[in-house]
Motif scaffolding. Structure first.
Motif, mmCIF file in Angstrom:
data_model
loop_
_atom_site.group_PDB
_atom_site.id
_atom_site.type_symbol
_atom_site.label_atom_id
_atom_site.label_comp_id
_atom_site.label_asym_id
_atom_site.label_seq_id
_atom_site.Cartn_x
_atom_site.Cartn_y
_atom_site.Cartn_z
ATOM 1 N N THR A 121 4.722 2.007 2.503
ATOM 2 C CA THR A 121 3.679 2.905 2.997
ATOM 3 C C THR A 121 2.289 2.398 2.636
ATOM 4 O O THR A 121 1.309 2.795 3.266
ATOM 5 C CB THR A 121 3.876 4.333 2.462
ATOM 6 N N SER A 122 2.199 1.516 1.638
ATOM 7 C CA SER A 122 0.900 0.898 1.330
ATOM 8 C C SER A 122 0.318 0.205 2.550
ATOM 9 O O SER A 122 -0.898 0.231 2.783
ATOM 10 C CB SER A 122 1.051 -0.134 0.205
ATOM 11 N N PHE A 123 1.176 -0.413 3.334
ATOM 12 C CA PHE A 123 0.711 -1.226 4.450
ATOM 13 C C PHE A 123 0.502 -0.379 5.699
ATOM 14 O O PHE A 123 -0.390 -0.671 6.503
ATOM 15 C CB PHE A 123 1.685 -2.385 4.630
ATOM 16 N N SER A 124 1.288 0.681 5.827
ATOM 17 C CA SER A 124 0.982 1.680 6.858
ATOM 18 C C SER A 124 -0.405 2.260 6.601
ATOM 19 O O SER A 124 -1.187 2.488 7.537
ATOM 20 C CB SER A 124 2.016 2.812 6.820
ATOM 21 N N THR A 125 -0.712 2.497 5.335
ATOM 22 C CA THR A 125 -2.010 3.056 4.937
ATOM 23 C C THR A 125 -3.137 2.103 5.281
ATOM 24 O O THR A 125 -4.186 2.518 5.796
ATOM 25 C CB THR A 125 -1.990 3.366 3.435
ATOM 26 N N ALA A 126 -2.951 0.819 5.030
ATOM 27 C CA ALA A 126 -3.976 -0.167 5.354
ATOM 28 C C ALA A 126 -4.254 -0.207 6.853
ATOM 29 O O ALA A 126 -5.419 -0.268 7.280
ATOM 30 C CB ALA A 126 -3.535 -1.543 4.865
ATOM 31 N N LEU A 127 -3.195 -0.169 7.655
ATOM 32 C CA LEU A 127 -3.380 -0.157 9.108
ATOM 33 C C LEU A 127 -4.131 1.096 9.540
ATOM 34 O O LEU A 127 -5.020 1.048 10.405
ATOM 35 C CB LEU A 127 -2.021 -0.233 9.798
ATOM 36 N N ALA A 128 -3.796 2.233 8.934
ATOM 37 C CA ALA A 128 -4.485 3.477 9.260
ATOM 38 C C ALA A 128 -5.957 3.415 8.878
ATOM 39 O O ALA A 128 -6.830 3.871 9.627
ATOM 40 C CB ALA A 128 -3.802 4.653 8.559
ATOM 41 N N SER A 129 -6.261 2.852 7.718
ATOM 42 C CA SER A 129 -7.656 2.720 7.295
ATOM 43 C C SER A 129 -8.448 1.874 8.280
ATOM 44 O O SER A 129 -9.614 2.157 8.566
ATOM 45 C CB SER A 129 -7.728 2.096 5.895
ATOM 46 N N GLY A 130 -7.808 0.833 8.793
ATOM 47 C CA GLY A 130 -8.485 0.012 9.792
ATOM 48 C C GLY A 130 -8.842 0.801 11.030
ATOM 49 O O GLY A 130 -9.936 0.656 11.590
ATOM 50 N N VAL A 131 -7.945 1.681 11.470
ATOM 51 C CA VAL A 131 -8.230 2.490 12.661
ATOM 52 C C VAL A 131 -9.328 3.506 12.364
ATOM 53 O O VAL A 131 -10.177 3.776 13.219
ATOM 54 C CB VAL A 131 -6.954 3.175 13.176
ATOM 55 N N VAL A 132 -9.335 4.074 11.163
ATOM 56 C CA VAL A 132 -10.444 4.958 10.785
ATOM 57 C C VAL A 132 -11.768 4.213 10.901
ATOM 58 O O VAL A 132 -12.759 4.748 11.409
ATOM 59 C CB VAL A 132 -10.249 5.507 9.362
ATOM 60 N N ALA A 133 -11.800 2.959 10.455
ATOM 61 C CA ALA A 133 -13.030 2.162 10.555
ATOM 62 C C ALA A 133 -13.428 1.948 12.014
ATOM 63 O O ALA A 133 -14.624 1.964 12.350
ATOM 64 C CB ALA A 133 -12.844 0.824 9.845
ATOM 65 N N LEU A 134 -12.452 1.738 12.905
ATOM 66 C CA LEU A 134 -12.768 1.582 14.330
ATOM 67 C C LEU A 134 -13.459 2.831 14.873
ATOM 68 O O LEU A 134 -14.463 2.749 15.589
ATOM 69 C CB LEU A 134 -11.488 1.324 15.135
#
Length: 487
Positions: free
Chosen positions: A365-378
């Motif tokens: 889930t750490s890496f799911s979280t990283a992908l989600a953070s990237g979309v928040v930045a978009l």
């Protein structure tokens, strides 16, 4: 498999150095840090006044660390102190209504200092199949297609945003991150060295975790910048106070997103305060839901705070077999690798950078979280005009609620427990305009005198869209960037 077991054993051994109370037999619950407590002093009181009284019962207690700007302190207790007894004693100092001054109750809250860790550290998961040749697969992994990242990047690449990665550190020299990593701080060793390397304690099993996370954020939002904040040691272990220190460091430097690919089974008031302050300033905290395949105990702050809690799914949107689940989870994102060391499916794997310029395979889930953070930045990059206020977080939340793919029909056993859906980045950014170029602060399509007025009007401030260089304060560097972009 032997190497994995040895590394896991070393990680567990390093973690045990911190424990003083027994944890659950299944090792799901975190323990406390020996002989430490945390307090927040009320606005009408002082830390010295509190200590004058408290040390009468607990002589030798002193402030080991502080977040003085928030009147939050880490107390080192005398050797042999009973933590449960100290906790009970501290509750007598807590004012249930801090708005009404009570000189006999000078504290807002008091708690012990609890351990936390990277989600993968809790279950002994480490990266595998290290290979520099994975660079190509890193940029074409299944998560990108599943989340529709490439179409989303046609509308936003995360420009003008900063994502704070609170983790084991970041290898800023890695090709996947080169030139995009800002200065940060190491709250584990209290220095400016944020490299993703073993610390003085020698722990190394989760070294690479922060670099892997940062790489996935950048993969989704290639024009964001990463602020590395080291809050975990090389075994992926940290504690509530250090995490709170790291969060306030990021908040005080005006980041847009705080990525927490970590958690604890203890609901810490120190961390909760930081999450709430971040939200009040329009900063989104994104946190990992945990890898223990349980609903309880809830992972904090992912499942029990204002953070965006993220759970993991596979390439078919089926809950990853390791992922926690809860009705407080907010979103799902890919985080599963099909198969394990020596037998994984290269087309169904999560790839990321690791220190030294190489790449590897991992899951969690750490890496799911990283992908989600990237979309928040978009999404955040589409709206530089949004204020540093709670409504910005509410707006981003609303975008996800309206755009996420409902995966409950695919997961009937977990219906309502995997968030509002799996992230669809293209659908999310479709709710906003094409992200303006750097310097267009009012999002009107040009960089001109209006934007200069915004910049000069927030000169010297932190939480401003005019902080174009991401250094935490509006100043000369930002003025230079704006003038260069002038239409």
């Amino acid at each position: 498999m032997k190497r994995i077991w040895i590394r896991f054993a070393r990680a567990a051994q390093a973690a045990l150095l911190y424990l003083v109370l027994p944890v659950a037999s299944a090792q799901l619950e975190d323990g406390i840090v020996a002989e430490q407590a945390m307090i927040r002093v009320a606005s009408y009181a002082t830390i010295d006044g509190f200590l004058d009284r408290f040390t009468q019962d607990w002589p030798g207690t002193y402030v080991a660390r502080d977040i003085a700007s928030r009147k939050t302190y880490l107390l080192q207790l005398p050797p042999g102190a009973s933590e449960p007894a100290v906790y009970q004693n501290l509750q007598g100092y807590v004012n249930p209504n801090p708005a009404v001054p009570d000189p006999n109750r000078p504290l807002v809250w008091a708690e012990l200092n609890w351990l936390g860790r990277a989600s993968e550290g809790r279950t002994g998961s480490i990266y595998f199949n290290e290979d520099p040749g994975h660079a190509g697969r890193f940029g074409s992994q299944y998560a990108l297609e599943r989340m529709k990242i490439l179409p989303a990047q046609a509308r936003s690449e995360g420009q003008s945003t900063v994502v704070a990665v609170l983790d084991t550190g970041v290898d800023a020299t890695h090709p996947a991150l080169l030139g995009r990593v800002l200065d940060g701080y190491n709250f584990v060793d209290l220095n400016g060295d944020t490299r993703d390397i073993p610390g003085p304690d020698g722990a190394s099993d989760l070294v690479g975790h922060g670099t892997f996370v940062a790489g996935l954020v950048m993969l989704v939002a290639p024009k964001t910048r990463i602020m590395p904040v080291r809050v975990l040691n090389g075994a992926g272990v940290g504690d509530s106070f250090v995490l709170a220190q790291g969060m306030y460091y990021a908040i005080d430097r005006g980041v847009e997103v705080i990525n927490l690919s970590l958690g604890s089974t203890y609901h810490s008031s120190a961390v909760e305060d930081a999450v709430e302050e971040a939200r009040s300033l329009g900063i989104v905290t994104v946190a990992a839901g945990g890898n223990s395949n349980v609903e309880e105990p809830e992972e904090f702050p992912a499942m029990t705070s204002d953070a965006f809690g993220i759970v993991a799914v596979d390439h078919n949107d089926i809950k990853a077999d390791f992922s926690n689940y809860n009705d407080k989870a907010f979103l799902s994102a890919p985080g599963n690798t099909l198969g394990g060391p020596g037998s994984f499916d290269p087309d169904r794997a999560i790839y990321g950078p690791i220190p030294g310029g190489s790449y590897a395979v991992w899951e969690g889930t750490s890496f799911s979280t990283a992908l989600a953070s990237g979309v928040v930045a978009l999404i955040r990059a589409q709206h530089p005009e949004w204020p540093a206020a709670p409504q910005t977080v509410f707006a981003i939340r609303a975008v996800f609620e309206a755009s996420a793919v409902n995966i409950d029909p695919l997961n009937p056993q977990y219906a309502g427990l995997l968030g509002v859906g799996r992230i669809d980045a293209a659908a999310a950014v479709a709710f906003g305009p094409v992200a303006p170029k750097l310097g267009d602060l009012n999002n009107d399509g040009v960089v001109n005198i209006s934007d200069l007025g915004i910049l000069l009007g927030t000169w010297g401030q932190t939480h401003s869209p005019a902080d174009l260089d991401g250094n935490g304060i509006v100043g000369q560097g930002d003025l230079g960037i704006l003038i260069y972009a002038w239409d």
